[in-house]
Design an enzyme around this catalytic site. Sequence first.
Site, PDB file in Angstrom:
ATOM      1  N   ASP A 475       3.353 -12.050  -0.907  1.00  0.00           N
ATOM      2  CA  ASP A 475       3.055 -10.628  -1.049  1.00  0.00           C
ATOM      3  C   ASP A 475       2.911 -10.247  -2.515  1.00  0.00           C
ATOM      4  O   ASP A 475       3.374 -10.954  -3.420  1.00  0.00           O
ATOM      5  CB  ASP A 475       4.170  -9.800  -0.397  1.00  0.00           C
ATOM      6  CG  ASP A 475       3.675  -8.457   0.118  1.00  0.00           C
ATOM      7  OD1 ASP A 475       2.570  -8.031  -0.275  1.00  0.00           O
ATOM      8  OD2 ASP A 475       4.406  -7.822   0.904  1.00  0.00           O
ATOM      9  N   ASP A 545      -1.086  -2.775   6.023  1.00  0.00           N
ATOM     10  CA  ASP A 545       0.250  -2.359   6.454  1.00  0.00           C
ATOM     11  C   ASP A 545       0.177  -1.373   7.617  1.00  0.00           C
ATOM     12  O   ASP A 545       1.195  -1.102   8.257  1.00  0.00           O
ATOM     13  CB  ASP A 545       1.001  -1.706   5.289  1.00  0.00           C
ATOM     14  CG  ASP A 545       1.515  -2.729   4.288  1.00  0.00           C
ATOM     15  OD1 ASP A 545       1.514  -3.933   4.603  1.00  0.00           O
ATOM     16  OD2 ASP A 545       1.924  -2.317   3.187  1.00  0.00           O
TER      17      ASP A 545
END
Length: 737
Positions: A475, A545
């Site tokens: 990430d 997301d």
Amino acid sequence: MLFNRVIILSAIWAMVATHSQAQVKTIQNSTGKTIGWNVLTGSSVYQMMLNDRGEVIPVFFGSRQRAEQLLRQDRARGNGPFQLNEVPVRGGFADKIPIVEVSFADNIRDCELVFDKADMIRIDDRDVLRIVQKDSHYPFSVTSYIRTLPELDMIEKWIEVKNTSPKESIQIENLLSASVLLPANTYYLDHHGGRWLNEFQLQKTRLTTGVRTLQARDFSAFANSPWFAVSDQEDADHGAANVWFGQVHYSGNWRIDLEATVAGHLQIAGGINFWDTQWKLDAGQSFITPKMSFGFTEKGTDEAARLYARYTRNEILRPATKDKMRPVIYNSWYATGFDVNEEGQLKLAKLAKEIGVELFVIDDGWFAGRKDDRAGLGDWWADAAKFPNGLNSLIKKINDLGMDFGIWVEPEMVNPNSELYKKHPDWVFHFPNRKLNEWRHQLTLNLAREDVYQYLLQMMTRLLKNHNIKFVKWDRNRGLSEPGWPAAPQHMQKEVRIRYMNNLYRLIDELKSRFPDVLFESCSSGGGRPDLGMLSRMDQTWTSDNTNPLDRLFIQYGYLAAYPANTMVCWTTGYDPSTINLPLDYIFDVAMQGVLGVGDNILQWNDSKKETAIRKISAYKAVRHLVQHGDAYRLRSPFKENKTAIQYVSADKNEAVVFCYNMEKTMEGARDANHTARNLLLQGLNPEALYQLDDKSKTTVTGAYLMKAGIAWPVTGAYRSIVIRLIAQKAVKDNRN
């Protein structure tokens, strides 16, 4: 000289027709002197010539038939678009987008390139045309590379610049990867637009006179991805429409400029974004740009998307894992957040195994001091309070259940409240006398530094070597700010962004070499790092997301315009801010469009939901080979109507699967027929084969019927969906006279 150029161009076209099997053909005159080149793909040609001043000039890029027509027109009117160089430079008239801008040791900022030589080489078993040009006065050379992929109607372009001086340096102020010139016409641009939670939204605009720029300046590509498609028709999604398309293969700051002239010509250039960036090219040194790929099709933007998907699967994804079926994932983030421990994760893992999950991934919260997002980043070892027996105890139990184990990391970031930062506060990007802007309580490590690179390499190597980890979710949760490096020499201050990206690629490449069987997933607060530079190193992308299925129909449809489904990660999470209470079948059907993941708190599921999950995961595994390795046909767009459909077809056309979704309910006849056709026309099938539809009707019809007449829209009711599998039974003969 214009008349002579037309004669040369006519000779070039004749060579295209005569030597249609050659991928790159050098054209010579009667004395054996090189006068031009044809770079050929299956249905297109990229043509260049040498003018009387020794300059390499782009002539045409498009269909072979169109090239012949344009040459005849140019002969009739005695002119053509010959003013642009194949490698446009800062120098002479400022009437183009320069892709090379340099300053020499005596502060001369003009560049003047003259053809030196050209040859054919092979790179990765492909033909590559290499053209060398040199500055007419200064010790500076520019080498252009054009690599052909004929079966995909695509080419790759990149350049290498070299300082051939024995002692003096050259300052690079701008260096893009490539430029192409399109024939005079009216053009429409398709590209991605968006933001966090709203990525990959398809945008269309007419390219009027002027420059349109797509770019990234903070290492994040939420606003745009480094992809474009240009057509000479406004509605170019399906059918006969000329489309030129391309991508910059770079994960840092990039840009794509499209300049339309009043005469109708279109120049497209792209590569590294040199905003606030320079590079000192010392004596004898070279700089090689990232690739920029271009393609052409006469079959619309959806065919362009399929060509890019095949290209990415076959040429970009790393060989060790490109053919590997992506596993069904369970990720614990939405279930536990930062509150992770061995007992809680094992409970989730046992149930995940029951519903058919193949890979269990522990997300954020597992490492030292990580109680919330304010601490721990940089300290990459298991938190002793949460895992007193270490990670291997949990990993072994998950492996014993029959699942692989994966883990979340964010190596490029650090929390100020971490042991790493307390020991090395100088390791982060910063400027003296300027505020450090934290984002989510984190700062960016200066990966341009060799000591930072070595720390991250050792940390990741230790983690992967000492644990049976088969998957890494990598990430990056903040954009770049304060890109200062006070300890570096002055000339390197503006090189920091490029050096950062070079070391990031170097880090991932080294980890791949050491751990070739580990799958990597790229994530950047969702879809903030979608590009072929990263996909050549990592196997898949966390798309957003935002896991709301209704939003995901738009996000995933847009993503598939540029990237293949086996790189598109899609989760079920129960996230439903619209409070519609969507059926779990619908949620799974949306997530089945790519790499399926489950992110719900499955411990809260009742028996009915568990049974649905078991059924849907089993159904996904039955069609996974089609989704991940088949050709995608985006049959109906959510951007145009309230119904959407995507079809995946196997390479041999013997199997297909169709996903259909209603996004809301409308009364029959309430929409114009032009917007909502009553029948769904399938695509990509064998017209002579008989296909059985795995739906309630169990109908068996020919591929021709399914593509010409179609099927009645198979879904009724708002927020409902259906998945239909087609299997070819046999081929039928056409008995017509």
